[in-house]
Design an enzyme around this catalytic site. Structure first.
Site, PDB file in Angstrom:
ATOM      1  N   HIS A 144      -8.448 -55.024 -71.380  1.00  0.00           N
ATOM      2  CA  HIS A 144      -8.928 -56.339 -70.944  1.00  0.00           C
ATOM      3  C   HIS A 144     -10.453 -56.326 -70.762  1.00  0.00           C
ATOM      4  O   HIS A 144     -11.172 -57.164 -71.316  1.00  0.00           O
ATOM      5  CB  HIS A 144      -8.243 -56.714 -69.621  1.00  0.00           C
ATOM      6  CG  HIS A 144      -8.635 -58.052 -69.080  1.00  0.00           C
ATOM      7  ND1 HIS A 144      -7.854 -59.185 -69.236  1.00  0.00           N
ATOM      8  CD2 HIS A 144      -9.722 -58.458 -68.387  1.00  0.00           C
ATOM      9  CE1 HIS A 144      -8.455 -60.214 -68.663  1.00  0.00           C
ATOM     10  NE2 HIS A 144      -9.592 -59.802 -68.126  1.00  0.00           N
ATOM     11  N   GLU A 145     -10.939 -55.358 -70.007  1.00  0.00           N
ATOM     12  CA  GLU A 145     -12.376 -55.315 -69.726  1.00  0.00           C
ATOM     13  C   GLU A 145     -13.165 -54.972 -70.997  1.00  0.00           C
ATOM     14  O   GLU A 145     -14.294 -55.439 -71.159  1.00  0.00           O
ATOM     15  CB  GLU A 145     -12.688 -54.331 -68.595  1.00  0.00           C
ATOM     16  CG  GLU A 145     -11.984 -54.631 -67.254  1.00  0.00           C
ATOM     17  CD  GLU A 145     -12.210 -56.047 -66.712  1.00  0.00           C
ATOM     18  OE1 GLU A 145     -13.244 -56.645 -67.017  1.00  0.00           O
ATOM     19  OE2 GLU A 145     -11.320 -56.555 -66.003  1.00  0.00           O
ATOM     20  N   GLU A 182     -12.575 -65.254 -70.974  1.00  0.00           N
ATOM     21  CA  GLU A 182     -11.186 -64.819 -70.775  1.00  0.00           C
ATOM     22  C   GLU A 182     -10.396 -64.876 -72.081  1.00  0.00           C
ATOM     23  O   GLU A 182      -9.453 -64.121 -72.276  1.00  0.00           O
ATOM     24  CB  GLU A 182     -10.494 -65.682 -69.716  1.00  0.00           C
ATOM     25  CG  GLU A 182     -10.785 -65.249 -68.295  1.00  0.00           C
ATOM     26  CD  GLU A 182     -10.314 -63.826 -67.970  1.00  0.00           C
ATOM     27  OE1 GLU A 182      -9.159 -63.499 -68.250  1.00  0.00           O
ATOM     28  OE2 GLU A 182     -11.129 -63.050 -67.440  1.00  0.00           O
TER      29      GLU A 182
HETATM   30 ZN    ZN Z   1     -11.053 -61.081 -67.255  1.00  0.00          ZN
END
Ligand code: ZN
Length: 519
Positions: free
Chosen positions: A283-284, A313
């Site tokens: 995710h990061e 996002e």
């Molecule tokens: Zn995030």
């Protein structure tokens, strides 16, 4: 010549603002990763000083004067009406002036001391929230929350969003140009179809647990040092350039940009939960790729950032969920993971692992939610925030409203407020209007993917071969390179030719989970 001189002065001020912001970010990063507990107080003073200077610089009246001379005044932030200003500028400088105008207006419209007062109230509220969550005592937190709601409302009013538009102003700070009404229109079908799908999966697994597959191999200790080794291997395989960034660990994973060539991510290692580190790392990394691939031409300016929380996002979620939880991904990755944890994964196949990382079930806690029900957690928060700011829901009634919505949306109810309304930090910091960007990210992401698939029909083959070069290049050229030059809606339209829509995301989720659960 005159225009050049004006721009030069603006760039000089902007550069200082950016340097101050990055300096504050270094202090913040250090606080989250390395700071000894006794250092907290002095660090708060250091941060307050640097952030105060950054705010002061961003609200320097000289910026307003220079922008107005170039044709970008508050009444015409696009600069389009002034031929000697907006039209005469090269496109990138016009985008720079627009972005600066926006940042300047946000800062300059607040009376002196307001931002500092709000930040101070936020620190107190955050401390009260930590205590209240530990003691499961919403009543003790309610007055602080009320104060933060008032601060957020007043700030939106200063920005020019009054009456029924206050919540729009809060949304606009995270997702420029979007209004609550549009989000409600997008979340409507999401609410209905995701709840229905979740219900069907629940019925199926209640009838026979074999529909879920065996996940017992996850309930073993996984050495955290080996997890760190795997995380590093994984991020490098995805294309993370360790000469321009690093990986550390923190309680809450995050990404921070400390400079054009210094983009850092953190992850979280838990011995009893190997999936936490893996998916936080992916995710990061998604956030980091966005920041790493912004055009070098924008370096050091206010345009060298992601365009909005929602688009940011969309990238972290595309990498984490759509790529990272795909069958193709684990075809390549699973043998590598198995090589690091041979004892734990001896009996496990890549397919079993794929099913395990896609297990669906309603959960009380947002950050533990699966890909399907995650958006329902967001819809709940959006609906409550909207009611809070329309005056329809008093702060004291939040716990009751929370439980009722959980039951409606996810079919479960928390027994304590700690597992309910007190679970997230955002509201204590006055971050209202932030949550929707997580679910909007899911929508943007699948719209981008629809287009990516047309241009790279074999992208899943690439993933199965562990090759992300073409995917990354596509994302860079179409999305990342632009930085903040375009508004979110314009970027989306430029890439996809479409307006924001929930259809591609719903189609993706329904196809994937119908197949996975044999519905
Ligand atoms: Zn995030």
């Amino acid at each position: 010549m005159k225009i050049k001189g004006l721009l030069k002065q603006l760039h000089a001020i902007d550069r200082e603002c950016c340097l101050l912001e990055k300096t504050a970010a270094i202090l913040q990063w250090d606080q989250e990763t390395n700071l000894p507990p006794e250092g907290v107080e002095e660090r708060a003073d250091q941060l307050a000083l640097i952030e105060g200077l950054a705010n002061e610089r961003a609200a320097d009246p000289k910026i307003g004067r220079l922008l107005a001379e170039l044709g970008f005044d508050s009444a015409d932030p696009s600069g389009s009406a002034n031929p000697s200003g907006g039209e005469a500028l090269p496109p990138v400088e016009r985008d720079f002036c627009r972005a600066l105008r926006r940042r300047y207006d946000r800062a300059a419209k607040l009376p002196p001391g307001f931002a500092a007062d709000m930040a101070r109230a936020g620190s107190l509220a955050q401390a009260a929230w930590v205590k209240a969550r530990r003691k499961n005592d919403f009543a003790a937190f309610a007055p602080y929350l009320g104060t933060m709601v008032d601060f957020a409302r007043t700030r939106a009013e200063y920005w020019g969003f009054t009456g029924g538009a206050v919540y729009d102003g809060l949304l606009d700070a995270h997702e420029p140009g979007i209004a609550a009404e549009e989000i409600a229109r997008l979340f409507g079908p999401l609410r209905e179809r995701l709840s229905a799908l979740l219900g069907r999966i629940r019925d199926k697994t209640a009838a026979g647990p074999e529909a879920e597959g065996d996940r017992s191999f996850l309930n073993q200790p996984y050495d955290t040092e080996r997890q760190a080794r795997y995380s590093r291997d994984l991020m490098e395989n995805l294309g993370f350039d360790l000469r321009r960034g690093r990986l550390d660990s923190s309680a809450h994973p995050f990404t921070t940009t400390l400079g054009f060539n210094d983009i850092r991510i953190t992850t979280r290692y838990a011995e009893n939960n190997i999936l936490s580190a893996i998916f936080s790392t992916i995710h990061e990394s998604g956030h980091a790729f966005y920041e790493m691939d912004i055009s070098p031409d924008l370096r050091g300016t206010c345009l060298a950032e992601g365009v909005s929380m929602g688009i940011h996002e969309s990238q972290s979620r595309l990498w984490e969920n759509v790529f990272g939880r795909s069958r193709a991904f684990w075809e390549y990755q699973f043998p590598r993971l198995k090589a690091i944890f041979p004892e734990q994964l001896r009996q496990v196949s890549a397919d079993a692992f794929y099913r395990a990382v896609n297990r669906v079930g309603p959960s009380l806690i947002r950050i533990e939610a699966d890909e399907l029900s995650y958006s329902l957690h967001i819809i709940l928060r959006f609906e409550l925030e909207r009611r809070l700011f329309s005056g329809d829901l008093p702060v004291e009634d939040l716990p009751r409203a929370w439980r009722q919505s959980m039951k409606e949306l996810l079919g479960i109810e928390p027994e304590t407020d700690a597992e309910g309304v007190l679970q997230d930090v955002h509201w204590s910091m006055g971050s209202f209007g932030y949550f929707p960007s997580y679910a909007l990210g899911n929508l943007y992401g699948l719209q981008f993917l629809k287009r990516l698939r047309q241009d790279l029909p074999d992208y899943e083959g690439d993933i199965a071969r562990g090759s992300f070069t073409a995917i990354r290049q596509w994302l860079r050229e179409n999305i990342y390179t632009w930085g903040r030059r375009l508004d979110p809606a314009d970027l989306l339209f430029k890439v996809t030719g479409e307006k924001l829509s929930a259809a591609p995301f719903l189609e993706y989720i329904e196809t994937k989970y119908t197949e996975l659960y044999g519905l």
